[in-house]
Design a protein around this motif. Structure first.
Motif, PDB file in Angstrom:
ATOM      1  N   GLY A  63       0.805  -1.218   0.000  1.00 50.31           N
ATOM      2  CA  GLY A  63       0.000   0.000   0.000  1.00 50.31           C
ATOM      3  C   GLY A  63       0.833   1.261   0.000  1.00 50.31           C
ATOM      4  N   VAL A  64       2.152   1.124   0.209  1.00 54.38           N
ATOM      5  CA  VAL A  64       3.048   2.289   0.171  1.00 54.38           C
ATOM      6  C   VAL A  64       2.936   3.015  -1.166  1.00 54.38           C
ATOM      7  CG1 VAL A  64       5.050   0.982  -0.670  1.00 54.38           C
ATOM      8  CG2 VAL A  64       5.395   3.073   0.636  1.00 54.38           C
ATOM      9  N   ILE A  65       2.612   2.284  -2.228  1.00 48.87           N
ATOM     10  CA  ILE A  65       2.446   2.918  -3.541  1.00 48.87           C
ATOM     11  C   ILE A  65       1.296   3.917  -3.501  1.00 48.87           C
ATOM     12  CG2 ILE A  65       1.904   2.478  -5.968  1.00 48.87           C
ATOM     13  CD1 ILE A  65       3.230  -0.277  -5.639  1.00 48.87           C
ATOM     14  N   ASN A  66       0.209   3.560  -2.843  1.00 53.70           N
ATOM     15  CA  ASN A  66      -0.947   4.446  -2.717  1.00 53.70           C
ATOM     16  C   ASN A  66      -0.660   5.607  -1.770  1.00 53.70           C
ATOM     17  OD1 ASN A  66      -3.832   5.216  -2.917  1.00 53.70           O
ATOM     18  ND2 ASN A  66      -3.938   4.477  -0.811  1.00 53.70           N
ATOM     19  N   LEU A  67       0.123   5.344  -0.734  1.00 56.61           N
ATOM     20  CA  LEU A  67       0.381   6.359   0.289  1.00 56.61           C
ATOM     21  C   LEU A  67       1.174   7.543  -0.234  1.00 56.61           C
ATOM     22  CD1 LEU A  67       1.224   3.964   3.253  1.00 56.61           C
ATOM     23  CD2 LEU A  67      -0.787   5.435   3.066  1.00 56.61           C
ATOM     24  N   MET A  68       1.991   7.318  -1.246  1.00 54.91           N
ATOM     25  CA  MET A  68       2.790   8.418  -1.779  1.00 54.91           C
ATOM     26  C   MET A  68       1.915   9.521  -2.370  1.00 54.91           C
ATOM     27  SD  MET A  68       5.976   8.068  -1.132  1.00 54.91           S
ATOM     28  CE  MET A  68       5.339   7.486   0.448  1.00 54.91           C
ATOM     29  N   ARG A  69       0.704   9.185  -2.830  1.00 58.35           N
ATOM     30  CA  ARG A  69      -0.168  10.179  -3.461  1.00 58.35           C
ATOM     31  C   ARG A  69      -1.419  10.473  -2.653  1.00 58.35           C
ATOM     32  NH1 ARG A  69       3.143  13.050  -6.374  1.00 58.35           N
ATOM     33  NH2 ARG A  69       4.442  11.771  -7.720  1.00 58.35           N
ATOM     34  N   ARG A 106      -3.717  12.346  -0.216  1.00 57.61           N
ATOM     35  CA  ARG A 106      -3.796  13.697   0.345  1.00 57.61           C
ATOM     36  C   ARG A 106      -4.341  13.682   1.766  1.00 57.61           C
ATOM     37  NH1 ARG A 106      -2.433  17.440  -3.133  1.00 57.61           N
ATOM     38  NH2 ARG A 106      -2.454  16.988  -5.367  1.00 57.61           N
ATOM     39  N   THR A 107      -4.836  12.546   2.206  1.00 56.64           N
ATOM     40  CA  THR A 107      -5.344  12.408   3.571  1.00 56.64           C
ATOM     41  C   THR A 107      -4.239  12.018   4.538  1.00 56.64           C
ATOM     42  OG1 THR A 107      -7.507  11.719   2.722  1.00 56.64           O
ATOM     43  CG2 THR A 107      -7.034  11.242   5.030  1.00 56.64           C
ATOM     44  N   LEU A 108      -3.337  11.143   4.088  1.00 54.95           N
ATOM     45  CA  LEU A 108      -2.318  10.565   4.965  1.00 54.95           C
ATOM     46  C   LEU A 108      -0.923  11.075   4.680  1.00 54.95           C
ATOM     47  CD1 LEU A 108      -3.645   6.899   4.765  1.00 54.95           C
ATOM     48  CD2 LEU A 108      -4.092   8.557   6.581  1.00 54.95           C
ATOM     49  N   ASN A 109      -0.793  11.981   3.708  1.00 54.05           N
ATOM     50  CA  ASN A 109       0.516  12.487   3.302  1.00 54.05           C
ATOM     51  C   ASN A 109       0.404  13.995   3.098  1.00 54.05           C
ATOM     52  OD1 ASN A 109       2.936  13.097   1.808  1.00 54.05           O
ATOM     53  ND2 ASN A 109       3.035  10.965   1.175  1.00 54.05           N
ATOM     54  N   TRP A 110       1.338  14.735   3.659  1.00 53.39           N
ATOM     55  CA  TRP A 110       1.298  16.195   3.557  1.00 53.39           C
ATOM     56  C   TRP A 110       1.485  16.691   2.128  1.00 53.39           C
ATOM     57  CZ3 TRP A 110      -0.256  19.540   7.194  1.00 53.39           C
ATOM     58  CH2 TRP A 110      -0.280  19.121   8.525  1.00 53.39           C
ATOM     59  N   GLN A 111       2.043  15.861   1.262  1.00 52.09           N
ATOM     60  CA  GLN A 111       2.222  16.237  -0.138  1.00 52.09           C
ATOM     61  C   GLN A 111       2.991  17.566  -0.269  1.00 52.09           C
ATOM     62  OE1 GLN A 111       1.021  14.554  -3.092  1.00 52.09           O
ATOM     63  NE2 GLN A 111       0.764  12.861  -1.660  1.00 52.09           N
ATOM     64  N   LEU A 112       4.098  17.669   0.425  1.00 53.57           N
ATOM     65  CA  LEU A 112       4.876  18.900   0.407  1.00 53.57           C
ATOM     66  C   LEU A 112       5.758  18.986  -0.837  1.00 53.57           C
ATOM     67  CD1 LEU A 112       6.052  18.976   4.137  1.00 53.57           C
ATOM     68  CD2 LEU A 112       4.089  20.141   3.123  1.00 53.57           C
ATOM     69  N   TYR A 113       5.951  20.203  -1.285  1.00 49.46           N
ATOM     70  CA  TYR A 113       6.874  20.473  -2.394  1.00 49.46           C
ATOM     71  C   TYR A 113       7.812  21.596  -1.987  1.00 49.46           C
ATOM     72  CZ  TYR A 113       4.364  17.563  -5.764  1.00 49.46           C
ATOM     73  OH  TYR A 113       3.810  16.501  -6.418  1.00 49.46           O
ATOM     74  N   SER A 114       9.027  21.523  -2.439  1.00 49.60           N
ATOM     75  CA  SER A 114       9.986  22.590  -2.177  1.00 49.60           C
ATOM     76  C   SER A 114       9.632  23.808  -3.020  1.00 49.60           C
ATOM     77  CB  SER A 114      11.404  22.131  -2.513  1.00 49.60           C
ATOM     78  OG  SER A 114      11.556  22.040  -3.921  1.00 49.60           O
TER      79      SER A 114
END
Length: 366
Positions: free
Chosen positions: A49-55, A57-65
């Protein structure tokens, strides 16, 4: 307004351990706050499920520099966990401590207590090594460390090819030496993710002196006479405060810990004033000097069928692997998609490795 002995901001890798240790004796009232939800989502616990977790928006801050001049003005993706367990709930579960020489270098710079020999007992104390106990590994801790239950044969091909290219074999990157190629160990238990939350927090939620609040993002620290007294957050449109009689512990990660300090008026004066924040304590360096490691990907095409892909033969292989999980918790669904790799030197003259390898047997380009 509630008062606790300790308030821990951030229920990630460090926060969960702190909540366990501080509440274990029963003498202190401990409150742990996490901005994300509880760690109930299936993709957290099922390793692939790590593949799904990378994208997510609920469980990942989805930060960008911000745009980086030395990266052709690109914005660089920085995934960070947003749930109990933090990034230990969304990462690839590889158990890697770091190089002995790095810790010894920190100690040599004047950071007492950070040499490898001094921190090794803590690694051993928190770990349950399924291979057994030895000089480098312990068996009585809550964090379960295991060999991967998914080892597609192409991983062996990669390891053999790397060895033929002159790199030494290594079956324990957390042992005497980190240099070489081989299989990573993973933070899993019985084929499922063993996050910091699963290891240190979940077994202790029944403690009467431990309060865990999720979906709560702390907005500011309460500072009185240059002492942090508590925290401020909003809940259902209302401003709420919590006070700490002993300490407020900030463990919100490499991005959000400095952010919260700066929002509270602690940091470089010019930067704070630029955003209209009252300066409570001028402190140079806060929010600066982050050095994230660079991930460079090399993609090749292969005709093998035992790869993670959406080709018909690949899908059939994935289905047969999924049956292994249903039957005995092995196979592809227990995969972290990066079981093999290693640590090598970019120049043989170097004293220690400066490059880390990850081999991913899947079709991808980013």
């Amino acid at each position: 307004m509630n008062t606790y002995d300790f308030i821990i901001v951030g229920g990630g890798s460090a926060g969960c351990v702190l909540a366990d240790r501080l509440s274990a004796c029963g003498k202190y009232q401990v409150c742990l706050l996490e901005a994300g939800p509880k760690d109930k989502n299936w993709s957290i616990h099922l390793p692939l499920g790590v593949i799904n977790l990378m994208r997510s928006r609920t469980l990942n801050w989805q930060l960008y520099s911000a745009e980086e001049a030395n990266q052709k003005n690109r914005k660089i993706f920085n995934p960070r966990g947003k749930t109990l367990g933090g990034s230990s709930s969304v990462n690839a579960m590889l158990y890697v401590r770091g190089q002995k020489e790095d810790y010894d270098h920190w100690a040599a710079l004047g950071n007492d207590g950070w040499s490898y020999d001094e921190i090794l007992p803590y690694f051993k104390n928190t770990q349950h090594q399924e291979r057994g106990e030895d000089f480098y590994h312990g068996i009585h801790g809550p964090l379960n460390v295991a060999d991967s239950r998914s080892k597609p044969p192409i991983n062996d091909s990669f390891i053999q090819a790397a060895h033929q290219a002159g790199y030494p074999l290594n079956d324990d990157f957390n042992g005497k030496s980190q240099e070489g190629v081989g299989y990573y160990q993973v933070t899993q238990k019985e084929g499922l993710r063993c996050s910091s939350a699963k290891a240190f927090l979940s077994p202790n939620l029944a403690r009467e002196n431990l309060t865990v609040l999720t979906d709560i993002q702390v907005e500011k620290l309460i500072i009185e006479q240059k002492t942090i007294k508590g925290i401020i957050y909003h809940n259902q449109g209302k401003q709420c405060q919590l006070l700490a009689s002993k300490e407020v512990i900030l463990s919100a990660g490499a991005f959000h810990s400095p952010q919260l300090l700066m929002l509270s008026g602690i940091g470089p004066k010019a930067e704070l004033q630029q955003h209209g924040i009252d300066v409570k304590q001028e402190l140079a360096g806060v929010g600066e000097n982050l050095q994230e490691h660079i991930d460079a990907m090399v993609v090749t095409h292969h005709k093998r069928t035992d790869l993670i892909s959406f080709r018909p033969k690949g899908l059939w292989w994935g289905f047969t692997e999924a049956l292994k999980f249903v039957r005995n918790r092995t196979g592809l669904l227990t995969s972290v998609a990066a079981e093999s790799g290693g640590f090598i030197k970019s120049n043989p003259a170097l004293e220690r490795p400066d490059l880390q390898l990850h081999f991913i047997p899947g079709a991808m380009d980013d």
